[in-house]
Every structure is written in structure tokens, then in C-alpha cells.
Design a protein around this motif. Structure first.
Motif, PDB file in Angstrom:
ATOM      1  N   ALA A   8      25.004  58.894  31.066  1.00  0.00           N
ATOM      2  CA  ALA A   8      24.458  59.765  30.027  1.00  0.00           C
ATOM      3  C   ALA A   8      25.272  61.046  29.953  1.00  0.00           C
ATOM      4  O   ALA A   8      25.372  61.671  28.901  1.00  0.00           O
ATOM      5  N   ALA A   9      25.875  61.425  31.079  1.00  0.00           N
ATOM      6  CA  ALA A   9      26.741  62.607  31.137  1.00  0.00           C
ATOM      7  C   ALA A   9      27.760  62.400  32.242  1.00  0.00           C
ATOM      8  O   ALA A   9      27.482  61.723  33.235  1.00  0.00           O
ATOM      9  N   GLU A  10      28.941  62.971  32.040  1.00  0.00           N
ATOM     10  CA  GLU A  10      29.990  62.946  33.063  1.00  0.00           C
ATOM     11  C   GLU A  10      30.528  64.354  33.218  1.00  0.00           C
ATOM     12  O   GLU A  10      30.721  65.063  32.231  1.00  0.00           O
ATOM     13  N   ALA A  11      30.755  64.728  34.459  1.00  0.00           N
ATOM     14  CA  ALA A  11      31.260  66.071  34.721  1.00  0.00           C
ATOM     15  C   ALA A  11      32.307  66.035  35.811  1.00  0.00           C
ATOM     16  O   ALA A  11      32.463  65.033  36.515  1.00  0.00           O
ATOM     17  N   PHE A  12      33.011  67.145  35.933  1.00  0.00           N
ATOM     18  CA  PHE A  12      33.949  67.301  37.041  1.00  0.00           C
ATOM     19  C   PHE A  12      33.816  68.706  37.596  1.00  0.00           C
ATOM     20  O   PHE A  12      33.408  69.641  36.898  1.00  0.00           O
ATOM     21  N   PHE A  13      34.105  68.821  38.869  1.00  0.00           N
ATOM     22  CA  PHE A  13      34.158  70.097  39.564  1.00  0.00           C
ATOM     23  C   PHE A  13      35.441  70.114  40.366  1.00  0.00           C
ATOM     24  O   PHE A  13      35.742  69.145  41.064  1.00  0.00           O
ATOM     25  N   GLY A  21      13.083  68.853  24.453  1.00  0.00           N
ATOM     26  CA  GLY A  21      12.495  67.706  25.122  1.00  0.00           C
ATOM     27  C   GLY A  21      13.430  66.898  25.991  1.00  0.00           C
ATOM     28  O   GLY A  21      13.111  65.778  26.370  1.00  0.00           O
ATOM     29  N   HIS A  22      14.599  67.438  26.315  1.00  0.00           N
ATOM     30  CA  HIS A  22      15.506  66.731  27.227  1.00  0.00           C
ATOM     31  C   HIS A  22      16.039  67.720  28.260  1.00  0.00           C
ATOM     32  O   HIS A  22      15.828  68.928  28.142  1.00  0.00           O
ATOM     33  N   LEU A  23      16.725  67.192  29.276  1.00  0.00           N
ATOM     34  CA  LEU A  23      17.255  68.069  30.320  1.00  0.00           C
ATOM     35  C   LEU A  23      18.222  69.078  29.709  1.00  0.00           C
ATOM     36  O   LEU A  23      19.118  68.715  28.952  1.00  0.00           O
ATOM     37  N   ASN A  24      18.039  70.321  30.065  1.00  0.00           N
ATOM     38  CA  ASN A  24      18.929  71.372  29.610  1.00  0.00           C
ATOM     39  C   ASN A  24      20.300  71.181  30.245  1.00  0.00           C
ATOM     40  O   ASN A  24      20.406  70.694  31.373  1.00  0.00           O
ATOM     41  N   ASN A  25      21.360  71.582  29.543  1.00  0.00           N
ATOM     42  CA  ASN A  25      22.714  71.357  30.060  1.00  0.00           C
ATOM     43  C   ASN A  25      22.935  72.007  31.418  1.00  0.00           C
ATOM     44  O   ASN A  25      23.669  71.482  32.253  1.00  0.00           O
ATOM     45  N   VAL A  26      22.318  73.130  31.684  1.00  0.00           N
ATOM     46  CA  VAL A  26      22.462  73.788  32.984  1.00  0.00           C
ATOM     47  C   VAL A  26      21.922  72.901  34.104  1.00  0.00           C
ATOM     48  O   VAL A  26      22.468  72.880  35.207  1.00  0.00           O
ATOM     49  N   VAL A  27      20.885  72.146  33.826  1.00  0.00           N
ATOM     50  CA  VAL A  27      20.278  71.278  34.828  1.00  0.00           C
ATOM     51  C   VAL A  27      21.269  70.202  35.271  1.00  0.00           C
ATOM     52  O   VAL A  27      21.338  69.866  36.457  1.00  0.00           O
ATOM     53  N   GLU A  76      36.862  75.360  38.578  1.00  0.00           N
ATOM     54  CA  GLU A  76      36.932  74.758  37.246  1.00  0.00           C
ATOM     55  C   GLU A  76      35.847  73.688  37.153  1.00  0.00           C
ATOM     56  O   GLU A  76      35.558  73.001  38.128  1.00  0.00           O
ATOM     57  N   SER A  77      35.257  73.559  35.969  1.00  0.00           N
ATOM     58  CA  SER A  77      34.256  72.510  35.756  1.00  0.00           C
ATOM     59  C   SER A  77      34.194  72.171  34.278  1.00  0.00           C
ATOM     60  O   SER A  77      34.644  72.935  33.426  1.00  0.00           O
ATOM     61  N   GLY A  78      33.627  71.006  34.003  1.00  0.00           N
ATOM     62  CA  GLY A  78      33.434  70.583  32.621  1.00  0.00           C
ATOM     63  C   GLY A  78      32.451  69.436  32.582  1.00  0.00           C
ATOM     64  O   GLY A  78      32.230  68.763  33.586  1.00  0.00           O
ATOM     65  N   CYS A  79      31.836  69.231  31.412  1.00  0.00           N
ATOM     66  CA  CYS A  79      30.855  68.169  31.288  1.00  0.00           C
ATOM     67  C   CYS A  79      30.857  67.625  29.866  1.00  0.00           C
ATOM     68  O   CYS A  79      30.999  68.380  28.907  1.00  0.00           O
ATOM     69  N   LYS A  80      30.722  66.301  29.757  1.00  0.00           N
ATOM     70  CA  LYS A  80      30.553  65.618  28.477  1.00  0.00           C
ATOM     71  C   LYS A  80      29.183  64.953  28.488  1.00  0.00           C
ATOM     72  O   LYS A  80      28.777  64.367  29.494  1.00  0.00           O
ATOM     73  N   TYR A  81      28.505  65.019  27.352  1.00  0.00           N
ATOM     74  CA  TYR A  81      27.169  64.453  27.228  1.00  0.00           C
ATOM     75  C   TYR A  81      27.205  63.286  26.244  1.00  0.00           C
ATOM     76  O   TYR A  81      27.740  63.418  25.153  1.00  0.00           O
ATOM     77  N   PHE A  82      26.627  62.166  26.640  1.00  0.00           N
ATOM     78  CA  PHE A  82      26.629  60.964  25.810  1.00  0.00           C
ATOM     79  C   PHE A  82      25.230  60.546  25.372  1.00  0.00           C
ATOM     80  O   PHE A  82      25.066  59.919  24.332  1.00  0.00           O
ATOM     81  N   ALA A  83      24.225  60.832  26.187  1.00  0.00           N
ATOM     82  CA  ALA A  83      22.846  60.451  25.896  1.00  0.00           C
ATOM     83  C   ALA A  83      21.905  61.429  26.594  1.00  0.00           C
ATOM     84  O   ALA A  83      22.295  62.086  27.556  1.00  0.00           O
ATOM     85  N   SER A  84      20.687  61.509  26.108  1.00  0.00           N
ATOM     86  CA  SER A  84      19.705  62.427  26.689  1.00  0.00           C
ATOM     87  C   SER A  84      18.998  61.823  27.893  1.00  0.00           C
ATOM     88  O   SER A  84      18.717  60.624  27.924  1.00  0.00           O
TER      89      SER A  84
END
Length: 144
Positions: A110-115, A28-34, A66-74
Motif C-alpha cells: 500500500a506504501a513503500e518508503a526508504f530511509f 478516514g485513512h492512516l495519515n502520511n506521518v503514521v 534522507e527519506s521518501g515514501c510512495k503511496y499506492f492504496a489506503s
């Protein structure tokens, strides 16, 4: 990216992106790939709108190395997502973009990423120095 989520003040520009029905996963929340799709879209949208990237004709293109992502909330469809964009590092042929995904009325990500994009010659795929106009556009995204 720190352990605590960033706030809106930590980003230079924002773009709103609509979510789609298919973006939610079985939980019921955005998939990480999204998240990666949304965040990559904002980086390229910014460059296209600034006039320094045309995916069909540019002599240089950015490849994600290179990439990475942290998730904090849906986040979930149907809410729009506001994506903050900043630049953390500009090298000779590379840029580290940092992006945050925010719910419309939230001040914390809700999420932070880097590319990390390495810019290469579109034909040879070998690293190519950033053009001056491109460098100016990405330098404008630095947040002190």
C-alpha cells in the motif's frame, strides 16, 4: 522503489504492527506521518531484536539523512499493518533501508518508503564505520 508497488516476495522480513484510533486522519485513512512512524519502528525493532542496537547504551546510533515514501492504496485503523523490510545498500557508515506497508491479506504494498541512516558515534555525532556484527545483520536483509 519502482513506479509499481512491490510484492511481499520483494522483502526479507516482516513485522506486524497494530494501528491505533489516533492514526486515522479526517479522511478516514492512516495519515502520511503514521507511515513514517510505522516504518521507522520496524527498522529499529529489527536491529534491537538482532542485538546490534540498544538506543540507551549503543556507542553508535543511526541518524536519518534522507527519506521518501510512495503511496499506492489506503490503510486504516483498526486493521493491522504488515511491514516488509529489506536493505538496498550498505556503505562504510550508512545503510539504505527499504520498507513496504501491506494490508494483512494483500500481496502488493500500500506504501513503500526508504530511509538512509548514517551511523554516527553517539557522543560526537560524527560518522563511524559500521561494526562487523552490525554489517552482517543488515547484509542479511538484502533481497536479490
Amino acid at each position: 522503489m519502482s513506479a509499481a508497488p512491490a510484492t511481499r516476495a520483494d522483502y526479507a522480513v516482516f513485522h506486524e504492527i497494530a494501528t491505533r484510533w489516533q492514526d486515522n486522519d479526517v479522511y478516514g485513512h492512516l495519515n502520511n506521518v503514521v507511515y513514517y512512524e510505522l516504518l521507522d519502528t520496524v527498522v529499529n525493532r529489527y536491529l534491537i531484536e538482532a542485538g546490534v542496537l540498544d538506543p540507551a547504551t549503543s556507542d553508535r546510533i543511526g541518524l536519518v539523512v534522507e527519506s521518501g515514501c510512495k503511496y499506492f492504496a489506503s490503510l486504516a485503523y483498526p486493521e493491522p499493518v504488515e511491514i516488509g523490510l529489506r536493505v538496498a545498500h550498505v556503505g562504510n557508515s550508512s545503510v539504505r533501508y527499504e520498507v513496504g506497508a501491506f494490508a494483512k491479506d494483500s500481496d502488493t504494498a500500500a506504501a513503500e518508503a526508504f530511509f538512509v541512516h548514517v551511523y554516527v558515534d553517539a557522543k560526537s555525532r560524527r560518522p563511524a564505520p559500521l561494526r562487523d556484527d552490525f554489517r552482517a545483520v543488515v547484509e542479511a536483509l538484502r533481497v536479490a
